[in-house]
Structures are given as structure tokens and as C-alpha cells.
Design a protein around this motif. Structure first.
Motif, PDB file in Angstrom:
ATOM      1  N   LYS A 106      -2.904   6.662 -12.386  1.00  0.00           N
ATOM      2  CA  LYS A 106      -3.325   7.679 -13.345  1.00  0.00           C
ATOM      3  C   LYS A 106      -3.065   7.274 -14.781  1.00  0.00           C
ATOM      4  O   LYS A 106      -3.826   7.641 -15.672  1.00  0.00           O
ATOM      5  CB  LYS A 106      -2.601   9.001 -13.053  1.00  0.00           C
ATOM      6  CG  LYS A 106      -2.943   9.621 -11.705  1.00  0.00           C
ATOM      7  CD  LYS A 106      -2.141  10.899 -11.484  1.00  0.00           C
ATOM      8  CE  LYS A 106      -2.459  11.527 -10.143  1.00  0.00           C
ATOM      9  NZ  LYS A 106      -1.657  12.759  -9.908  1.00  0.00           N
ATOM     10  N   ARG A 155      -9.126   6.210 -10.633  1.00  0.00           N
ATOM     11  CA  ARG A 155      -8.567   7.473 -11.123  1.00  0.00           C
ATOM     12  C   ARG A 155      -8.052   7.369 -12.565  1.00  0.00           C
ATOM     13  O   ARG A 155      -7.682   8.382 -13.161  1.00  0.00           O
ATOM     14  CB  ARG A 155      -7.421   7.937 -10.215  1.00  0.00           C
ATOM     15  CG  ARG A 155      -7.872   8.360  -8.824  1.00  0.00           C
ATOM     16  CD  ARG A 155      -6.760   9.059  -8.079  1.00  0.00           C
ATOM     17  NE  ARG A 155      -6.409  10.346  -8.684  1.00  0.00           N
ATOM     18  CZ  ARG A 155      -5.389  11.107  -8.282  1.00  0.00           C
ATOM     19  NH1 ARG A 155      -4.619  10.699  -7.290  1.00  0.00           N
ATOM     20  NH2 ARG A 155      -5.132  12.250  -8.873  1.00  0.00           N
ATOM     21  N   ARG A 175       0.797  -1.226   0.000  1.00  0.00           N
ATOM     22  CA  ARG A 175       0.000   0.000   0.000  1.00  0.00           C
ATOM     23  C   ARG A 175       0.829   1.274   0.000  1.00  0.00           C
ATOM     24  O   ARG A 175       0.288   2.358  -0.230  1.00  0.00           O
ATOM     25  CB  ARG A 175      -0.965  -0.018   1.183  1.00  0.00           C
ATOM     26  CG  ARG A 175      -1.911  -1.222   1.135  1.00  0.00           C
ATOM     27  CD  ARG A 175      -2.970  -1.175   2.210  1.00  0.00           C
ATOM     28  NE  ARG A 175      -3.840  -2.349   2.136  1.00  0.00           N
ATOM     29  CZ  ARG A 175      -4.894  -2.454   1.332  1.00  0.00           C
ATOM     30  NH1 ARG A 175      -5.201  -1.454   0.531  1.00  0.00           N
ATOM     31  NH2 ARG A 175      -5.635  -3.559   1.321  1.00  0.00           N
ATOM     32  N   LYS A 176       2.126   1.178   0.267  1.00  0.00           N
ATOM     33  CA  LYS A 176       2.972   2.370   0.229  1.00  0.00           C
ATOM     34  C   LYS A 176       3.848   2.434  -1.021  1.00  0.00           C
ATOM     35  O   LYS A 176       4.614   3.378  -1.186  1.00  0.00           O
ATOM     36  CB  LYS A 176       3.855   2.435   1.481  1.00  0.00           C
ATOM     37  CG  LYS A 176       3.083   2.727   2.756  1.00  0.00           C
ATOM     38  CD  LYS A 176       4.039   2.935   3.936  1.00  0.00           C
ATOM     39  CE  LYS A 176       3.268   3.260   5.216  1.00  0.00           C
ATOM     40  NZ  LYS A 176       4.192   3.474   6.368  1.00  0.00           N
ATOM     41  N   SER A 215      -2.199   0.922  -3.377  1.00  0.00           N
ATOM     42  CA  SER A 215      -3.091   2.086  -3.352  1.00  0.00           C
ATOM     43  C   SER A 215      -2.414   3.406  -3.676  1.00  0.00           C
ATOM     44  O   SER A 215      -3.085   4.384  -4.001  1.00  0.00           O
ATOM     45  CB  SER A 215      -3.779   2.179  -1.981  1.00  0.00           C
ATOM     46  OG  SER A 215      -2.821   2.189  -0.940  1.00  0.00           O
ATOM     47  N   THR A 216      -1.072   3.501  -3.589  1.00  0.00           N
ATOM     48  CA  THR A 216      -0.395   4.770  -3.867  1.00  0.00           C
ATOM     49  C   THR A 216       0.350   4.768  -5.201  1.00  0.00           C
ATOM     50  O   THR A 216       0.980   5.758  -5.559  1.00  0.00           O
ATOM     51  CB  THR A 216       0.603   5.110  -2.740  1.00  0.00           C
ATOM     52  OG1 THR A 216       1.553   4.050  -2.614  1.00  0.00           O
ATOM     53  CG2 THR A 216      -0.129   5.294  -1.414  1.00  0.00           C
ATOM     54  N   GLU A 233       1.041   5.311  -8.935  1.00  0.00           N
ATOM     55  CA  GLU A 233       0.436   6.251  -9.891  1.00  0.00           C
ATOM     56  C   GLU A 233       0.735   5.904 -11.344  1.00  0.00           C
ATOM     57  O   GLU A 233      -0.072   6.202 -12.225  1.00  0.00           O
ATOM     58  CB  GLU A 233       0.926   7.675  -9.599  1.00  0.00           C
ATOM     59  CG  GLU A 233       0.491   8.189  -8.231  1.00  0.00           C
ATOM     60  CD  GLU A 233       0.936   9.611  -7.979  1.00  0.00           C
ATOM     61  OE1 GLU A 233       1.622  10.177  -8.867  1.00  0.00           O
ATOM     62  OE2 GLU A 233       0.605  10.171  -6.916  1.00  0.00           O
ATOM     63  N   CYS A 237      -5.917  -0.470  -7.793  1.00  0.00           N
ATOM     64  CA  CYS A 237      -4.873   0.548  -7.634  1.00  0.00           C
ATOM     65  C   CYS A 237      -5.556   1.912  -7.774  1.00  0.00           C
ATOM     66  O   CYS A 237      -5.564   2.489  -8.873  1.00  0.00           O
ATOM     67  CB  CYS A 237      -3.764   0.373  -8.669  1.00  0.00           C
ATOM     68  SG  CYS A 237      -2.847  -1.179  -8.504  1.00  0.00           S
ATOM     69  N   PRO A 238      -6.153   2.441  -6.706  1.00  0.00           N
ATOM     70  CA  PRO A 238      -7.008   3.631  -6.806  1.00  0.00           C
ATOM     71  C   PRO A 238      -6.278   4.906  -7.195  1.00  0.00           C
ATOM     72  O   PRO A 238      -6.913   5.857  -7.664  1.00  0.00           O
ATOM     73  CB  PRO A 238      -7.608   3.743  -5.400  1.00  0.00           C
ATOM     74  CG  PRO A 238      -6.669   3.008  -4.513  1.00  0.00           C
ATOM     75  CD  PRO A 238      -6.117   1.902  -5.331  1.00  0.00           C
ATOM     76  N   SER A 239      -4.960   4.986  -7.018  1.00  0.00           N
ATOM     77  CA  SER A 239      -4.215   6.196  -7.375  1.00  0.00           C
ATOM     78  C   SER A 239      -3.635   6.150  -8.784  1.00  0.00           C
ATOM     79  O   SER A 239      -3.038   7.131  -9.242  1.00  0.00           O
ATOM     80  CB  SER A 239      -3.075   6.428  -6.371  1.00  0.00           C
ATOM     81  OG  SER A 239      -3.579   6.622  -5.060  1.00  0.00           O
ATOM     82  N   CYS A 281      -9.720   0.577 -10.915  1.00  0.00           N
ATOM     83  CA  CYS A 281      -8.718   1.652 -10.846  1.00  0.00           C
ATOM     84  C   CYS A 281      -9.460   2.961 -11.119  1.00  0.00           C
ATOM     85  O   CYS A 281      -9.565   3.398 -12.269  1.00  0.00           O
ATOM     86  CB  CYS A 281      -7.598   1.425 -11.856  1.00  0.00           C
ATOM     87  SG  CYS A 281      -6.645  -0.096 -11.582  1.00  0.00           S
ATOM     88  N   ARG A 315       5.124   3.393  -4.360  1.00  0.00           N
ATOM     89  CA  ARG A 315       4.860   4.550  -5.217  1.00  0.00           C
ATOM     90  C   ARG A 315       5.458   4.401  -6.612  1.00  0.00           C
ATOM     91  O   ARG A 315       4.930   4.961  -7.573  1.00  0.00           O
ATOM     92  CB  ARG A 315       5.414   5.826  -4.565  1.00  0.00           C
ATOM     93  CG  ARG A 315       4.674   6.229  -3.294  1.00  0.00           C
ATOM     94  CD  ARG A 315       5.184   7.569  -2.776  1.00  0.00           C
ATOM     95  NE  ARG A 315       4.408   8.029  -1.643  1.00  0.00           N
ATOM     96  CZ  ARG A 315       3.275   8.713  -1.740  1.00  0.00           C
ATOM     97  NH1 ARG A 315       2.806   9.026  -2.932  1.00  0.00           N
ATOM     98  NH2 ARG A 315       2.627   9.096  -0.667  1.00  0.00           N
TER      99      ARG A 315
END
Length: 458
Positions: free
Chosen positions: A413, A434, A366-367, A390-391, A393, A409-411, A432, A369
Motif C-alpha cells: 500500500k 494496490r 509469500r507470508k 504477496s502479503t 503492505e 508485491c500485490p498487497s 504492485c 507481512r
């Protein structure tokens, strides 16, 4: 003994041959003859090695069919060819071989092989079967074995999988000829397993603080081979205790798992660091799993490559919540599969972890990036699965990739596809929120056969 079209496990079949005394060396050989191509001292051909040769001969002669191979190229399961089965029935002219036995009396004392199934009570008279070499109590409903099982001094194989058995009696330790014991993780071994020095198969070994359940019980079991899962490692106090297992001497253990209890209080990360450092395995290992490790750094034997691990193909890191990075694994030139699961503190995966990777799984970090920008430099990566990060991008899709799955993966882009992505065949993206559009460069994916996008509300 096998019904038509039934699946036959390679190891089980070889153990049955061994129980019936059917495995003999070729003329001019002896059972302790060195294996061909093996120059290391002490590596001799045992009965199981002969059984493996027999199996391969029958397979090559088309007496087996529908063979299923594992990830290491070894056939583990097959079926008997229909014509071979018909021939066997014709020769024996009996259906009794496929029936199950529920009562033992004096007329059965010469049995070498006995299989029970779907019974609720186990007969105490089992101790009279002095010649029994193979006993299968899988898929039974009794919770205890009688003490008389300790009289089966010739028993070589004991199978107790998918059954209700809670623990083996201490009399099991009398079976000094026992070579293979198959059981589930919930079944408890007796204290003092070190006495069974002939053991080759011991899937699970759960540790405890009592004498007879400590890790040094493994020291004398140098015949172990195949898979070994060591559970409850929190009971090991320090590196010196861990080294007493003498894992470096167990050169036939191919698949090794180090597992701590998942939910536990820990005040000293250094203890887990110290213990894992002492669990140094032998360099012939093929797969390594580290589960619920609460140290904050991986051992030097894993990071620096002081062990060459020329055969290591799989690594799984799961629940290593204190580690914030994946160890550099670039020295592992045979590594093809890496799984990173539930590493709560992982923030970055470096590009140096492995250049020979074919499969990459990252789940519930979850961390996390960043994935390495140089993923496109890994031409051998074919399978990639990223979920519950979750973080995260940005995800680059690598050249040579065939299968890609991204989920939860909600963040996220964007997904980056390069011009050379002509190999991609399957792309699945789900949940996903976003993500606002299809991956750029999708038109370069000329081999794409399956595109699945769901729950991406943006």
C-alpha cells in the motif's frame, strides 16, 4: 596460448604455470615455508600460493589489464596487455600454440599441458602421456572418458566444464597427485573420492547411500580450498554422520553451500535440524548458503554465535520453507549481504539480524507481512531488492540507500521515505497493483537519477 583480447581466469593460469614447472619459491625459501603473517600451525606456502604471488606481481607491473574483481576484493579474471601479447608472439614466432590438438601419437609423449575443444571422441591413447599435468576437456561432446586416463599419474589439474561428460571412470581414483578438478553439477564422481587426498578444488560433492558416496568421504580431504557445494544432504541420517565430514578442519574452504533436494517428502523436521547442527563449519568462512533445508530452526552455531565468523560476509537462505523467522545475526559484524529466497513460512524479519548489512534481497516470501521498523537504523544498507512478497503492505526505505527495487508485491500500500534520503539514486517499482501513489517523501531524494514505475495499475 591465449588469443589476443581473450579473458584469462586467474586459477586456470596459475594451474598452467604449475603444470609447466614455472612456479618456484624465492631464493632462500622452500615450498613448505610458512605464509607471511600466518602464525597458525600447519599453514604452509604451497605451489598455488607462489602462483598467486606471481600473478599479483604481473598485475602490479601492468602486464595484465581489464582486471575483474570478485566481491571479496580478489582479482579473478583479466586480459593480457596487447603489447605483452605481441611480444609473446614475436618471441615464439609460431601460431601452433593457439591450435587445438585432436590426435595423440608417440611424438606427443612429453606434453605437460593438453587442451581439447569441440571434439566428439576422446582418444584412448591418452594413457601414454605419462608427463601430462594439465588436461582441459571443457566444451567437448563425448559422454565418457577411457579407462586409460587412470594412467596419468602426474596429472594435477583436470577441467571438464560445459561438456557432455556424464561421469568420471573409477580409474580417476588412481590419480593421487590430482589437486584441482573442475566439473559441472551433472557430472558424477566415482565412489571413493577420499583417496584423492591432494585435492584442493572440488566444486561439487553429491551424496548417496552407497559406500563411497557418503559424507564421510570428505573427512580426509583437508586440503580443500575455495568453494564447496555439498548436495543431496537428505542422504545424511543424523548429526553424528554429518560430523564425520570434519568441516571444522577444512580451514581453507571459504565459500560453503549446504543443499538438500528441492522436491522431497519429509516426515521428520528434526532430522534436517540434527544434520545441519552437525555440519558445523570452521570460523574463517566467508560465505554460507543453506538451500532447501526442511528443518524448522537454524543450528545453534549459527544463532548463538558460538563461532565468531569474523570473515563471514554473505549468507543466502533459500527454500527453507519450515522456518518462520530469520535467525538473529547481529553478532556477525562483517556480514554485508543477506539473501532470503523462497521461504514460504517466513512471517517476520527482525531488526536485530545485522547492523553492518549493505545488500538485502528478499524474494518469494509469500507470508512475509513486516519488515523491521528500524530499517532506518542501518546506515550501511545501500542495495535493497524486495519481490514476490504477496502479503507485504509497507516498505520503509532506509537512510543511506542507493538502489531500491520492489516488484510483484500485490498487497503493498505504501512506501515510506524519510527526510534524509539524499543518497537514493535508483528507484524501481513494478507490478504492485494496490499501490495508489508515489512514495511520500520522494521530493527529499535529491540524488535520484532513475525512476522506473511500471504495471502499477492503481
Amino acid at each position: 596460448m591465449f588469443e589476443n583480447d581473450s579473458k584469462i581466469q586467474r586459477n586456470s593460469l596459475i594451474q598452467l604455470w604449475m603444470a609447466q614447472g614455472l612456479l618456484h619459491p624465492s631464493p632462500g625459501e622452500s615450498k613448505d615455508m610458512k605464509i607471511k603473517g600466518n602464525d597458525s600451525p600447519g599453514e604452509s606456502k604451497n605451489t598455488e600460493d607462489i602462483g598467486n604471488e606471481y600473478f599479483d606481481i604481473l598485475l602490479q607491473s601492468s602486464l595484465f589489464q581489464d582486471a575483474i574483481m570478485d566481491d571479496y576484493g580478489i582479482i579473478q579474471e583479466c586480459k593480457m596487455h596487447d603489447l605483452v601479447h605481441d611480444l609473446a608472439e614475436l618471441v615464439y614466432k609460431s601460431e601452433s600454440l593457439t591450435s587445438y590438438l585432436s590426435v595423440i601419437d608417440n611424438t606427443l609423449e612429453a606434453l605437460h599441458v593438453l587442451k581439447f575443444s569441440n571434439i566428439e571422441e576422446f582418444p584412448d591413447s591418452i594413457g601414454r602421456l605419462k608427463h601430462l599435468r594439465y588436461l582441459d576437456i571443457s566444451k567437448t561432446f563425448f559422454e565418457a572418458l577411457p579407462k586409460s586416463i587412470g594412467k596419468l599419474y602426474n596429472l594435477q589439474t583436470l577441467r571438464a566444464t560445459k561438456c557432455a561428460l556424464k561421469e568420471f571412470p573409477k580409474e580417476l581414483l588412481n590419480l593421487i597427485n590430482l589437486r584441482h578438478i573442475h566439473f559441472g553439477e551433472r557430472t558424477k564422481l566415482p565412489q571413493g573420492i577420499r583417496q584423492l587426498t591432494c585435492l584442493q578444488t572440488l566444486s561439487y560433492f553429491s551424496l548417496g547411500n552407497e559406500i563411497g558416496r557418503q559424507i564421510e568421504e570428505l573427512a580426509s580431504l583437508n586440503q580443500l580450498r575455495g568453494e564447496l557445494i555439498i548436495c543431496d544432504l537428505e542422504h545424511v541420517g543424523n548429526r553424528e554422520e554429518a560430523e564425520k565430514a570434519k568441516l571444522e578442519e577444512k580451514t581453507k574452504v571459504c565459500h560453503l553451500t549446504f543443499q538438500w533436494t528441492r522436491y522431497r517428502l519429509i516426515t521428520d523436521n528434526n532430522k534436517d535440524n540434527d544434520v545441519l547442527e552437525g555440519l558445523r563449519p570452521h570460523p574463517k568462512l566467508q560465505s554460507l548458503s543453506i538451500v532447501n533445508f526442511m528443518g524448522d530452526k537454524f543450528p545453534l552455531w549459527m544463532i548463538r554465535g558460538s563461532l565468531l565468523f569474523e570473515n563471514l560476509r554473505k549468507i543466502m537462505l533459500r527454500g527453507c520453507n519450515k522456518c518462520d523467522e530469520v535467525p538473529p545475526l547481529g553478532h556477525l559484524h562483517s556480514l554485508t549481504e543477506l539473501s532470503i529466497i523462497e521461504m514460504a513460512n517466513l512471517k517476520y524479519v527482525g531488526a536485530e539480524f545485522c547492523s553492518s548489512l549493505e545488500r538485502l534481497l528478499i524474494e518469494n516470501c509469500r507470508k512475509l507481512r513486516h519488515l523491521p521498523d528500524g530499517l532506518h537504523a542501518f546506515p550501511l544498507l545501500k542495495y535493497m531488492d524486495i519481490s514476490e512478497c504477496s502479503t507485504l503492505e509497507l516498505i520503509p526505505i532506509t537512510q543511506g540507500l542507493k538502489y531500491m527495487h520492489i516488484s510483484k508485491c500485490p498487497s503493498l500500500k505504501s512506501i515510506l521515505i524519510t527526510q534524509d534520503m539524499t543518497s537514493l539514486q535508483t528507484l524501481k517499482i513494478e507490478d504492485c497493483e494496490r499501490l495508489s501513489g508515489l512514495p511520500s517523501g520522494l521530493d527529499y531524494c535529491t540524488s535520484l537519477c532513475e525512476l522506473d514505475i511500471s504495471e502499477c495499475h492503481g
